[in-house]
Design a protein around this motif. Structure first.
Motif, PDB file in Angstrom:
ATOM      1  N   SER A  55      93.748 -44.452  50.022  1.00 16.50           N
ATOM      2  CA  SER A  55      92.222 -44.567  50.423  1.00 16.50           C
ATOM      3  C   SER A  55      92.227 -45.359  51.946  1.00 16.50           C
ATOM      4  N   PHE A  56      93.266 -45.733  52.271  1.00 21.08           N
ATOM      5  CA  PHE A  56      93.550 -46.117  53.762  1.00 21.08           C
ATOM      6  C   PHE A  56      93.537 -45.029  54.785  1.00 21.08           C
ATOM      7  N   ARG A  57      94.365 -44.076  54.093  1.00 21.42           N
ATOM      8  CA  ARG A  57      94.471 -42.893  55.067  1.00 21.42           C
ATOM      9  C   ARG A  57      93.241 -42.172  55.161  1.00 21.42           C
ATOM     10  N   LEU A  58      92.537 -41.958  53.742  1.00 18.87           N
ATOM     11  CA  LEU A  58      91.413 -41.143  54.208  1.00 18.87           C
ATOM     12  C   LEU A  58      90.171 -42.017  55.047  1.00 18.87           C
TER      13      LEU A  58
ATOM     14  N   GLY B 128      92.866 -32.503  56.265  1.00 17.12           N
ATOM     15  CA  GLY B 128      93.329 -33.788  55.657  1.00 17.12           C
ATOM     16  C   GLY B 128      92.423 -34.618  54.737  1.00 17.12           C
ATOM     17  N   VAL B 129      91.156 -34.577  55.080  1.00 15.07           N
ATOM     18  CA  VAL B 129      90.296 -35.275  54.125  1.00 15.07           C
ATOM     19  C   VAL B 129      90.219 -34.452  52.934  1.00 15.07           C
ATOM     20  N   ALA B 130      90.368 -33.338  52.794  1.00 12.17           N
ATOM     21  CA  ALA B 130      90.237 -32.535  51.432  1.00 12.17           C
ATOM     22  C   ALA B 130      91.321 -32.993  50.624  1.00 12.17           C
ATOM     23  N   ALA B 131      92.430 -32.960  51.389  1.00  6.13           N
ATOM     24  CA  ALA B 131      93.750 -33.198  50.656  1.00  6.13           C
ATOM     25  C   ALA B 131      93.719 -34.433  50.064  1.00  6.13           C
ATOM     26  N   LEU B 132      93.556 -35.568  50.876  1.00 12.21           N
ATOM     27  CA  LEU B 132      93.374 -37.007  50.327  1.00 12.21           C
ATOM     28  C   LEU B 132      92.245 -37.067  49.211  1.00 12.21           C
TER      29      LEU B 132
ATOM     30  N   GLY C 176      97.575 -35.544  54.507  1.00 11.95           N
ATOM     31  CA  GLY C 176      96.348 -36.280  55.011  1.00 11.95           C
ATOM     32  C   GLY C 176      97.149 -37.391  55.918  1.00 11.95           C
ATOM     33  N   ARG C 177      98.299 -37.673  55.674  1.00 13.37           N
ATOM     34  CA  ARG C 177      98.854 -38.751  56.662  1.00 13.37           C
ATOM     35  C   ARG C 177      99.380 -38.141  58.067  1.00 13.37           C
ATOM     36  N   ALA C 178      99.875 -36.729  58.076  1.00 13.88           N
ATOM     37  CA  ALA C 178     100.239 -36.089  59.209  1.00 13.88           C
ATOM     38  C   ALA C 178      98.995 -35.868  60.043  1.00 13.88           C
ATOM     39  N   SER C 179      97.699 -35.593  59.119  1.00 16.65           N
ATOM     40  CA  SER C 179      96.335 -35.403  59.916  1.00 16.65           C
ATOM     41  C   SER C 179      96.124 -36.650  60.757  1.00 16.65           C
ATOM     42  N   VAL C 180      96.298 -37.766  60.103  1.00 15.18           N
ATOM     43  CA  VAL C 180      95.782 -39.039  60.826  1.00 15.18           C
ATOM     44  C   VAL C 180      96.660 -39.325  61.906  1.00 15.18           C
TER      45      VAL C 180
ATOM     46  N   GLU D  68      87.225 -42.269  60.133  1.00 11.94           N
ATOM     47  CA  GLU D  68      86.978 -42.717  61.323  1.00 11.94           C
ATOM     48  C   GLU D  68      87.184 -41.843  62.533  1.00 11.94           C
ATOM     49  N   LEU D  69      88.099 -41.032  62.478  1.00 13.14           N
ATOM     50  CA  LEU D  69      88.226 -40.004  63.413  1.00 13.14           C
ATOM     51  C   LEU D  69      87.142 -39.222  63.504  1.00 13.14           C
ATOM     52  N   GLN D  70      86.403 -38.768  62.113  1.00 16.20           N
ATOM     53  CA  GLN D  70      85.402 -38.065  62.066  1.00 16.20           C
ATOM     54  C   GLN D  70      83.875 -38.592  62.723  1.00 16.20           C
ATOM     55  N   GLY D  71      83.997 -40.054  63.002  1.00 16.33           N
ATOM     56  CA  GLY D  71      82.682 -40.864  63.250  1.00 16.33           C
ATOM     57  C   GLY D  71      82.124 -41.429  62.225  1.00 16.33           C
ATOM     58  N   ASN D  72      82.624 -41.100  61.119  1.00 18.75           N
ATOM     59  CA  ASN D  72      81.829 -41.588  59.945  1.00 18.75           C
ATOM     60  C   ASN D  72      82.415 -43.150  59.582  1.00 18.75           C
ATOM     61  N   LYS D  73      81.905 -44.066  60.438  1.00 20.35           N
ATOM     62  CA  LYS D  73      82.439 -45.650  60.226  1.00 20.35           C
ATOM     63  C   LYS D  73      81.752 -46.171  59.178  1.00 20.35           C
ATOM     64  N   ALA D  74      80.760 -45.877  58.688  1.00 20.01           N
ATOM     65  CA  ALA D  74      80.078 -46.527  57.402  1.00 20.01           C
ATOM     66  C   ALA D  74      80.988 -46.324  56.159  1.00 20.01           C
ATOM     67  N   GLU D  75      81.318 -45.044  55.915  1.00 18.78           N
ATOM     68  CA  GLU D  75      82.332 -44.525  55.064  1.00 18.78           C
ATOM     69  C   GLU D  75      83.415 -45.167  54.730  1.00 18.78           C
ATOM     70  N   ALA D  76      84.147 -45.163  56.315  1.00 16.71           N
ATOM     71  CA  ALA D  76      85.317 -45.859  56.569  1.00 16.71           C
ATOM     72  C   ALA D  76      85.357 -47.217  55.991  1.00 16.71           C
ATOM     73  N   LYS D  77      84.351 -47.892  56.624  1.00 19.88           N
ATOM     74  CA  LYS D  77      84.377 -49.192  56.345  1.00 19.88           C
ATOM     75  C   LYS D  77      84.156 -49.503  54.655  1.00 19.88           C
TER      76      LYS D  77
END
Length: 320
Positions: free
Chosen positions: A278-281, A254-258, A241-245, A286-295
């Protein structure tokens, strides 16, 4: 009267041991605040002093030094106390300018003493080996002495020995030998994730993120027959997940792994914290454009005791 006193002492001793057991459990689970409170309540015990030295090392190395010096004075035959002192004094050497050599001398003495007291403990020998590999010659660094420890570790444990030999080859900058051994280690110890994880981390440092993710995937797919290997598999999930970020690549993987990591990985100091996962996820959301879930995820970890994590979360929340 004597029987009453003896009974009171027995009850007191049992209470102290119960507190220590709870404190160690909290420490191993990464609950530092609770662990510190429980260890301080039992601080007359040398074991508690050792753990307090470890806990304080991340916050205040001078405070850690005070605790471990007390532990060694109280229990001079305790190998774990000497090993922990070696770590603390090593960090103090790195932090100091005028006292670096003095601290390095104390660190080397402590690692040697730990090995003398527990010669079959590969972790202590690895600590001594790493000192010889990392310290400058003027402070006691010595490649020949490091190699001697590598050979001792190899005689004690094949898995730990291969890891030690890899560290030695890397320090010698023998990249051909390093890569050959890394490849053969995967074949010699099938089902163990460790060496796939190490290969992945090497590739991350080279910023070859897709190749790193491929190695982490292989690590995750190993059978992991023992607890140490299972820990390696969880590390691979987090590092994928970290490498994906970092590479902004293979985000879905990366999302699936985390997500799997957060569901399955136990709370233990041997693994990256769930807060960091959780931070990496959230980074990937954010990279997916899912800002609400990220926040939402950022907000759930913004009060972390980890100062670096809290600072990074604060920065992220300002941008959302």
């Amino acid at each position: 009267m004597k029987k009453i006193i003896a009974l009171a002492l027995l009850i007191s001793s049992a209470s102290v041991q119960a507190n220590l057991k709870q404190a160690v459990e909290a420490f191993e689970q990464g609950d530092d605040e609770r662990a510190q409170s429980l260890f301080e309540a039992s601080s007359e015990q040398a074991e508690a002093k050792i753990y307090l030295g470890r806990l304080w090392l991340a916050q205040d190395a001078d405070e850690a030094e005070q605790w471990i010096e007390q532990a060694v004075a109280q229990a001079p035959q305790n190998s774990e106390a000497h090993y922990t002192r070696g770590i603390i004094m090593g960090q103090q050497a790195g932090n100091s300018v005028f006292s670096a050599l003095s601290y390095a001398e104390k660190s080397l003495y402590s690692f040697n003493r730990a090995v003398e007291l527990a010669p079959d403990n590969t972790e202590y020998r690895q600590g001594l080996m790493n000192f010889y590999l990392q310290a400058p010659g003027i402070a006691g660094g010595d490649m020949d002495l490091a190699l001697a420890q590598v050979k001792e570790i190899e005689n004690l444990d094949q898995r730990a020995g291969m890891a030690a030999r890899l560290s030695y080859l890397n320090a010698e900058d023998d990249q051909q030998g390093y890569q050959q051994l890394l490849s053969s280690a995967k074949q010699a110890l099938p089902g163990i994730p460790d060496f796939y994880v190490q290969a992945g981390m090497d590739l991350v440092r080279q910023e070859k993120y897709p190749q790193a993710i491929a190695e982490f995937t292989l690590a995750i797919n190993q059978p992991a027959a023992d607890e140490e290997s299972l820990t390696g598999r969880y590390i691979a999930m987090y590092q994928l997940g970290r490498a994906s970020v970092m590479g902004k690549t293979q985000v879905e993987q990366g999302v699936a792994a985390l997500q799997t990591y957060l569901k399955q990985a136990p709370l233990t100091r041997k693994l990256p914290s769930h807060a960091w996962a959780s931070f990496r996820l959230a980074n990937l959301y954010e990279l997916q454009g899912n800002k609400a879930e990220a926040k939402q995820l950022y907000q759930s970890i913004q009060s972390s005791r980890d100062k670096k994590l809290a600072k990074d979360v604060k920065k992220k929340l300002k941008t959302l």
